[in-house]
Design a protein around this motif. Sequence first.
Motif, mmCIF file in Angstrom:
data_model
loop_
_atom_site.group_PDB
_atom_site.id
_atom_site.type_symbol
_atom_site.label_atom_id
_atom_site.label_comp_id
_atom_site.label_asym_id
_atom_site.label_seq_id
_atom_site.Cartn_x
_atom_site.Cartn_y
_atom_site.Cartn_z
ATOM 1 N N VAL A 153 2.974 4.872 2.838
ATOM 2 C CA VAL A 153 1.574 5.224 2.616
ATOM 3 C C VAL A 153 1.439 5.796 1.227
ATOM 4 O O VAL A 153 2.259 6.599 0.795
ATOM 5 C CB VAL A 153 1.094 6.286 3.642
ATOM 6 C CG1 VAL A 153 -0.300 6.765 3.308
ATOM 7 C CG2 VAL A 153 1.134 5.736 5.039
ATOM 8 N N VAL A 187 -1.675 -7.423 5.219
ATOM 9 C CA VAL A 187 -2.120 -7.493 3.827
ATOM 10 C C VAL A 187 -1.481 -8.720 3.185
ATOM 11 O O VAL A 187 -0.280 -8.940 3.309
ATOM 12 C CB VAL A 187 -1.720 -6.207 3.068
ATOM 13 C CG1 VAL A 187 -2.080 -6.313 1.594
ATOM 14 C CG2 VAL A 187 -2.374 -4.993 3.712
ATOM 15 N N SER A 243 -3.484 3.025 -0.897
ATOM 16 C CA SER A 243 -3.226 1.604 -1.101
ATOM 17 C C SER A 243 -2.229 1.098 -0.076
ATOM 18 O O SER A 243 -1.475 1.874 0.515
ATOM 19 C CB SER A 243 -2.716 1.344 -2.522
ATOM 20 O OG SER A 243 -1.478 1.990 -2.722
ATOM 21 N N LEU A 244 -2.260 -0.214 0.130
ATOM 22 C CA LEU A 244 -1.337 -0.890 1.029
ATOM 23 C C LEU A 244 -0.629 -1.974 0.231
ATOM 24 O O LEU A 244 -1.150 -2.460 -0.772
ATOM 25 C CB LEU A 244 -2.103 -1.517 2.193
ATOM 26 C CG LEU A 244 -2.869 -0.545 3.086
ATOM 27 C CD1 LEU A 244 -3.869 -1.294 3.948
ATOM 28 C CD2 LEU A 244 -1.910 0.244 3.944
ATOM 29 N N THR A 245 0.547 -2.377 0.689
ATOM 30 C CA THR A 245 1.295 -3.417 0.000
ATOM 31 C C THR A 245 1.415 -4.661 0.878
ATOM 32 O O THR A 245 1.217 -4.598 2.094
ATOM 33 C CB THR A 245 2.698 -2.919 -0.403
ATOM 34 O OG1 THR A 245 3.376 -2.467 0.766
ATOM 35 C CG2 THR A 245 2.608 -1.792 -1.409
ATOM 36 N N GLN A 284 2.138 -5.279 4.897
ATOM 37 C CA GLN A 284 1.845 -4.124 5.746
ATOM 38 C C GLN A 284 0.748 -4.473 6.732
ATOM 39 O O GLN A 284 -0.138 -5.274 6.445
ATOM 40 C CB GLN A 284 1.393 -2.925 4.914
ATOM 41 C CG GLN A 284 2.520 -2.107 4.370
ATOM 42 C CD GLN A 284 2.005 -0.817 3.760
ATOM 43 O OE1 GLN A 284 1.468 -0.831 2.662
ATOM 44 N NE2 GLN A 284 2.166 0.281 4.467
ATOM 45 N N ILE A 293 -2.482 -3.235 9.129
ATOM 46 C CA ILE A 293 -3.547 -2.231 9.115
ATOM 47 C C ILE A 293 -4.469 -2.513 10.295
ATOM 48 O O ILE A 293 -4.725 -3.673 10.624
ATOM 49 C CB ILE A 293 -4.328 -2.228 7.771
ATOM 50 C CG1 ILE A 293 -5.359 -1.102 7.713
ATOM 51 C CG2 ILE A 293 -4.979 -3.564 7.501
ATOM 52 C CD1 ILE A 293 -4.787 0.237 7.420
ATOM 53 N N PHE A 349 -7.109 4.377 8.439
ATOM 54 C CA PHE A 349 -6.108 4.646 7.417
ATOM 55 C C PHE A 349 -5.882 6.145 7.318
ATOM 56 O O PHE A 349 -6.813 6.888 7.035
ATOM 57 C CB PHE A 349 -6.562 4.093 6.057
ATOM 58 C CG PHE A 349 -5.614 4.360 4.937
ATOM 59 C CD1 PHE A 349 -4.476 3.577 4.771
ATOM 60 C CD2 PHE A 349 -5.839 5.388 4.049
ATOM 61 C CE1 PHE A 349 -3.589 3.825 3.739
ATOM 62 C CE2 PHE A 349 -4.960 5.637 3.002
ATOM 63 C CZ PHE A 349 -3.831 4.850 2.850
#
Length: 114
Positions: free
Chosen positions: A24, A57, A77-79, A82, A84, A98
């Motif tokens: 995270v 993502v 931010s997310l990579t 990942q 969600i 989030f």
Amino acid sequence: MKKQILTLTAILTASAMAAAGRSVTAHVPAPEDSVPASGVCTPQISAAGRTVKKYRVKTDILQVRSGPDTSCPVIGSLTKGQKIRVLAIKHGWARVKFAGVTAYVYARYLLPPE
């Protein structure tokens, strides 16, 4: 004051998730960051008991915002890859859960659940 409490809650939740080994990234907007007067960028605590779907993502880095607009502050931010939890998609924006708050990401950068 409410915004500061929600931001602190997001940071504390993100810290707990990081300590548990989850990836995270949290961002606290500087006071000079502009927020539209309409309140569209105000994060809200996620409602419990909703049916949510996990999306993945599909872009390298996806910014998580406090509201459904590019002028809203980035809160994390997310990579790529990942997952969600998506609560709803409306007008191209996905409302997501989030770090314990309701936040938004641009839906075109998400892959639907399998």
